[in-house]
Design a protein around this motif. Structure first.
Motif: not given
Length: 459
Positions: A339-367
């Motif tokens: 699942a993690i490999d698939s999720l990472i591949a999906l995120a990189t396929g969408c060309s998300f920047s490091t800044h966006i991924i870090v923000l998403v990670i932070g929001l996930i942890m808050v929730m």
């Protein structure tokens, strides 16, 4: 995609059961075993290495669990348990109470209610470094600082809110979350604290304090205007601390001793002497026992009280280390099923920047921390994924672990089911939901500034 679907179904089940107040250890452990069985069924990857294998993939699932137990108990688990043992000994001998009373002394000479609130907030942030338990710190502050704040003119709800946010982040080399983050990043806990945590947290501490100054009077006026009832029945039985025990003021230095030792004798200061956290805890406990003997002259009492240290260790295994192992087994299941490999591949396929991924990670942890009411449970469940995400983004894993670890504290302080908030609210006789609501504005602003600080200093 099948792996993501299975992982999503299991994860939703985990979230639902945690919402229904099932013990997170049992839920995460069961979820991990289920995911590993799914990985065995679909053959997505080897559960353990060929050298560790039993010869059948079905028994390898339990070997994987055993390996998690053995690795964590010998390393990170022992560190966290030793801290828990020392903290329990400090509580028993009255040293923690002496530290808080010493820190609270300036409050008695402050006349302005708002200034009392600011000083109490600052004291809470400082003591946070020495008392790693959110609930333990909250109860101590309720015993010592809370009466001063109320006597100084602050409402009960405002006083409890300030205490609830005294640990809105887990910082310092004695925090179990920080130790796990540092260990996963391959750093010394002191180096992680000084080079990373302080830069990411200090601006947020200032903003949260300033937000309290403006937000709490606004809530007071609003609740008075609409006649909102924020009170419940007070329950003094929640307070497990002995408020009558008197100890010498010199005891206040004892809780600070381990932090002093691990900082001074860390690789960061290049003293040529290395002292790990476990050794520092044992040494500090022995020093505390010497203090106890000097002031009580009772060898029988001092030698018997060492059992408090081991009781504290046992409690940390039951509450924290068991949670780490269960969460990591769940994380291992997500990894092995793909699942993690698939999720990472999906995120990189969408060309998300490091800044966006870090923000998403932070929001996930808050929730997650908000839903679970625990910063530990949220961070422990996801920490093991950080190195893999960092590898894909080509950044140091600490830059993923830092927002993961710190953001969990923000979410915890806004949750009305957080153990510390429930405990201190019940003592004051106020609603934990109103405490969480009062915390929300300062904590959200603090989270925003925290993320901006990470962007500015590290990305």
């Amino acid at each position: 995609m099948l792996s993501l679907v299975i992982a999503l179904i299991v994860t939703l089940g985990v979230g639902y059961m945690l919402y229904k107040k099932y013990k997170p250890q049992g839920v995460l452990f069961a979820a991990g075993i289920i995911l590993l069985f799914c990985a065995a069924i679909f053959g997505t990857s080897n559960i353990v290495t060929a050298k560790q294998s039993t010869g059948t993939v079905w028994l390898d699932i339990f070997v994987a669990a055993k390996l998690l137990f053995s690795s964590r108990l010998a390393g990170l688990g022992l560190t966290i348990m030793s801290i828990g043992g020392f903290v329990r000994y400090m509580e028993n001998c009255g040293a923690n109470k002496a530290l808080v009373e010493m820190a609270a002394f300036p409050l008695k000479h402050v006349k302005s209610p708002m200034l009392i609130m600011v000083v109490a907030y600052i004291i809470g942030q400082i003591i946070d470094l020495f008392i790693p338990s959110h609930a333990g710190l909250g109860l101590l502050l309720m015993l010592t600082i809370y009466p001063i704040m109320v006597a100084g003119g602050l409402s009960k709800l405002t006083a409890v809110t300030i205490i609830a946010t005294s640990k809105f982040t887990d910082i310092g080399p004695l925090s179990s979350n920080a130790i796990l983050a540092a260990t996963t990043a391959g750093l010394d806990p002191v180096t992680y604290f000084i080079k990373y945590q302080l830069y990411a947290v200090l601006p947020a501490i200032v903003v949260v304090g300033a937000a309290h100054y403006f937000a709490q009077p606004w809530w007071e006026k609003r609740e008075k205007k609409f006649n909102i009832n924020v009170f419940t029945e007070a329950d003094e039985s929640e307070n497990q601390l002995d408020s009558n025990k008197k100890v010498p003021a010199i005891y206040a230095v004892l809780p600070m001793l381990p932090l002093f030792l691990v900082v001074i004798f860390s690789p960061f200061f290049h003293t040529g002497i290395k002292l790990d956290v476990v050794s520092a805890m044992i040494l500090s406990t022995i020093v505390a026992m010497v203090f106890e003997f000097i002031f009580t002259h009772n060898a029988h009492l001092v030698l018997n009280d060492i059992m408090k240290f081991f009781e504290g260790m046992a409690k940390q295994f039951r509450v924290v280390v068991s949670l780490i192992i269960s969460a990591e087994l769940y994380g291992l299941g997500l990894v092995k099923i793909g699942a993690i490999d698939s999720l990472i591949a999906l995120a990189t396929g969408c060309s998300f920047s490091t800044h966006i991924i870090v923000l998403v990670i932070g929001l996930i942890m808050v929730m997650c921390a908000f839903i679970m009411g625990s910063g530990n449970a949220a961070f422990f469940a996801f920490a093991s994924f950080a190195p893999k995400i960092a590898g894909v983004l080509h950044v140091d894993s600490v830059l993923i672990l830092l927002p993961m670890e710190l953001s969990a504290g923000f979410g915890r302080c806004m949750s009305p089911i957080t153990a510390a908030i429930v405990a201190i609210a019940s003592i004051a006789g106020v609603s934990p939901f109103h405490v969480a609501k009062r915390c929300a504005i300062p904590v959200i602003l603090g989270f925003i500034v925290h993320m901006l600080a990470i962007y500015y200093y590290f990305l």
